[in-house]
Scaffold this active site. Structure first.
Site, PDB file in Angstrom:
ATOM      1  N   PHE A   1       0.819  -1.220   0.000  1.00  7.21           N
ATOM      2  CA  PHE A   1       0.000   0.000   0.000  1.00  7.21           C
ATOM      3  C   PHE A   1       0.854   1.272   0.000  1.00  7.21           C
ATOM      4  O   PHE A   1       0.358   2.346   0.282  1.00  7.21           O
ATOM      5  CB  PHE A   1      -0.933   0.004   1.215  1.00  7.21           C
ATOM      6  CG  PHE A   1      -1.911  -1.139   1.220  1.00  7.21           C
ATOM      7  CD1 PHE A   1      -3.096  -1.054   0.503  1.00  7.21           C
ATOM      8  CD2 PHE A   1      -1.636  -2.311   1.896  1.00  7.21           C
ATOM      9  CE1 PHE A   1      -3.999  -2.113   0.484  1.00  7.21           C
ATOM     10  CE2 PHE A   1      -2.525  -3.378   1.885  1.00  7.21           C
ATOM     11  CZ  PHE A   1      -3.709  -3.283   1.175  1.00  7.21           C
TER      12      PHE A   1
ATOM     13  N   LYS B   1      -6.801  -4.706  -1.954  1.00  7.15           N
ATOM     14  CA  LYS B   1      -5.937  -3.734  -2.614  1.00  7.15           C
ATOM     15  C   LYS B   1      -6.724  -2.915  -3.652  1.00  7.15           C
ATOM     16  O   LYS B   1      -6.684  -1.683  -3.665  1.00  7.15           O
ATOM     17  CB  LYS B   1      -4.764  -4.472  -3.264  1.00  7.15           C
ATOM     18  CG  LYS B   1      -3.865  -3.622  -4.117  1.00  7.15           C
ATOM     19  CD  LYS B   1      -3.073  -2.631  -3.281  1.00  7.15           C
ATOM     20  CE  LYS B   1      -2.421  -1.597  -4.144  1.00  7.15           C
ATOM     21  NZ  LYS B   1      -1.013  -1.585  -4.189  1.00  7.15           N
TER      22      LYS B   1
ATOM     23  N   CYS C   1      -1.080   3.716 -10.031  1.00  8.08           N
ATOM     24  CA  CYS C   1      -2.036   2.831  -9.346  1.00  8.08           C
ATOM     25  C   CYS C   1      -3.500   3.203  -9.551  1.00  8.08           C
ATOM     26  O   CYS C   1      -4.270   2.391 -10.071  1.00  8.08           O
ATOM     27  CB  CYS C   1      -1.731   2.798  -7.861  1.00  8.08           C
ATOM     28  SG  CYS C   1      -0.188   1.963  -7.513  1.00  8.08           S
TER      29      CYS C   1
ATOM     30  N   ARG D   1       3.774   8.388 -15.033  1.00 10.03           N
ATOM     31  CA  ARG D   1       2.720   7.476 -15.481  1.00 10.03           C
ATOM     32  C   ARG D   1       1.338   8.055 -15.184  1.00 10.03           C
ATOM     33  O   ARG D   1       1.043   8.423 -14.067  1.00 10.03           O
ATOM     34  CB  ARG D   1       2.897   6.103 -14.816  1.00 10.03           C
ATOM     35  CG  ARG D   1       4.020   5.321 -15.458  1.00 10.03           C
ATOM     36  CD  ARG D   1       4.246   4.013 -14.765  1.00 10.03           C
ATOM     37  NE  ARG D   1       4.838   4.199 -13.448  1.00 10.03           N
ATOM     38  CZ  ARG D   1       5.091   3.196 -12.603  1.00 10.03           C
ATOM     39  NH1 ARG D   1       4.782   1.968 -12.941  1.00 10.03           N
ATOM     40  NH2 ARG D   1       5.646   3.432 -11.447  1.00 10.03           N
TER      41      ARG D   1
END
Ligand code: UDX
Length: 429
Positions: free
Chosen positions: A152, A204, A260, A327
């Protein structure tokens, strides 16, 4: 314990360095010879505060090693962590080819008893596939347990997030693996969630999607505040004080980016779809996010009228401060839209310009934050780096053609900017 990490990205390298620092013997496997040679010398391929020092310290102590070969470091490992990338494919699913490929290489080299754990974010069900590959490829006599131990950590605060996490999630196939992983994590003081693979994987995705949802909610409130003449920052401060809501991840801006949130929200929508559930709530989270990026361009048009031929200075390119990561950075979409409208862009970022040049090759890059203001008609802040918060407005004023600032991160106090003679446009205020 002896641990092997496959992958040396943000997750792999940070976690490997932290486990080495806790006294374990840690090997890291990569596949690019140049990167591995550099890592052996302590030269890391990413920017993360404190990481270079931590890596060097543990190399010198003989606890952290880097290699290209699986056969040297899998047989001796008590635990092998898979920490390779799972980027989105064009259909929105996570690309699992690297995870499945390394699973086979690990399997072939197993010896004695080993726990293989995934740190990479993978859709529910992937770990079953990995477990099957390991079982099919392992030599006779080798024993393997399988686990999902999602990570995390946030870029920019990755080391402290790893040393002081809110929780450790262990989704293991059996109690032997569970015990070994609990022991490995013992020096890290955090509550442990013990569960099965599917649940660990979904924790997640669900956590990242919820945080993305919180940001999109803050962005929607910011839009509404602009329309109503309310101050979104006060509204969000006001709601964040309710302990049930909490104040974190409620900052409006140009939309969330990074490696993410965009990928995991997309993957969870796809996972749901594949299981005949339309997760339309998350589709709206994505819509709001892309609207926020387009909204910055709308504000630029409002400030300048026609964008063609106008010079726009950009402060910040990375998807957030304290990283060189580009990204899914909002800057990519926003600058592309501005360029399509004919604007001339000159940008500066303290760390991300090297990476930015590969995704935004055609714009001009400034040597420092003040140079972006030279002859500019408009300045847009896209990343909330501390350096920009302390910028000398007098110096900027001397260099700009028209005194106008769009502050997509609300880093400035509007009244001070206006007092200095600029027009100011924030988000939600
Ligand atoms: C995230 C999760 O926080 C982490 O737990 C997970 O393991 C990996 O993904 P990261 O992508 O490194 O970490 O960055 P984070 O700090 O979460 O920020 C993500 C994006 O959201 C950034 O673009 C940031 O600018 C944006 N953001 C964050 C907001 O726009 N508003 C906020 O209030 C918080």
């Amino acid at each position: 314990m002896t641990i092997t990490f496959i992958g040396h990205g943000y997750v792999g390298l940070v976690t490997a360095a932290v486990f080495a620092d806790l006294g374990n013997t840690v090997n890291v496997v990569g596949h690019t010879p140049e990167k591995i040679e550099n890592l052996k010398k302590g030269i890391i391929p990413i920017f993360e505060p404190g990481l270079s020092e931590l890596v060097k310290k543990n190399i010198d102590a003989g606890r952290l090693m880097f290699t290209l070969s699986f056969d040297k470091v899998i047989p001796e490992a008590d635990v092998v962590f898979i920490a390779v990338g799972t980027p989105s494919t064009t259909t929105g699913d996570a690309d699992l080819s690297t995870v499945l490929d390394v699973a086979e290489k690990i399997g072939k080299n197993l010896k004695g008893y080993t726990v293989v754990a995934t740190k990479s974010t993978v859709p529910a069900g992937t770990n079953k596939k990995v477990q099957r590959i390991l079982a099919e490829s392992k030599p006779k006599g080798a024993e393997v347990s399988y686990a999902s131990v999602p990570e995390f950590l946030r870029e920019g605060s990755a080391i402290s997030d790893t040393v002081n996490p809110d929780r450790i999630v262990i989704g293991a196939s059996d109690s032997r693996a569970q015990k070994l992983l609990i022991k490995l994590h013992e020096p890290i003081k955090a509550p442990v969630v013990l569960t099965n693979f599917e649940t660990a994987e979904l924790i997640k995705y669900a956590a990242n999607s919820f945080l993305a949802l919180k940001i999109s909610y803050a962005n929607a409130i910011a839009k509404l505040s602009e329309l109503l003449g309310a101050d979104a920052l006060k509204v969000l401060e006001g709601i964040g004080m309710d302990k049930r809501i909490g104040s974190l991840f409620l900052s409006p801006g140009p939309g969330y980016g990074g490696s993410c949130f965009p990928k995991d929200v997309k993957a969870l929508i796809t996972i749901a779809k594949d299981n005949d559930y339309a997760f339309s709530l998350l589709e709206e989270v994505e819509n709001i996010n892309s609207q926020m990026r387009r909204d910055v361009v709308k504000k630029a048009r409002k400030a300048l009228g026609e964008l063609r031929g106008k010079k726009i200075g950009i402060l910040g390119l990375a998807f957030k401060p304290n990283t060189d990561d580009m990204r899914d950075a909002p800057a990519i979409d926003i600058i592309t839209l501005l360029v399509n409208d004919g604007a001339q862009i000159c940008a500066f970022d303290p760390q991300a310009m090297g990476n930015a040049k590969t995704v935004l090759p055609k714009i001009e890059y400034a040597r420092d934050m003040y140079s972006v203001a030279d002859g500019a008609d408009l300045l847009i802040v896209l990343t909330d780096w501390n350096d920009f918060k302390e910028i000398d407005l007098g110096e900027i004023k001397k260099r700009m053609k028209t005194l106008s600032i769009i502050d997509t991160r609300n880093i400035y106090e509007p009244s001070e900017i206006v007092k200095a003679g600029f027009s100011y446009i924030g988000v939600g205020r």
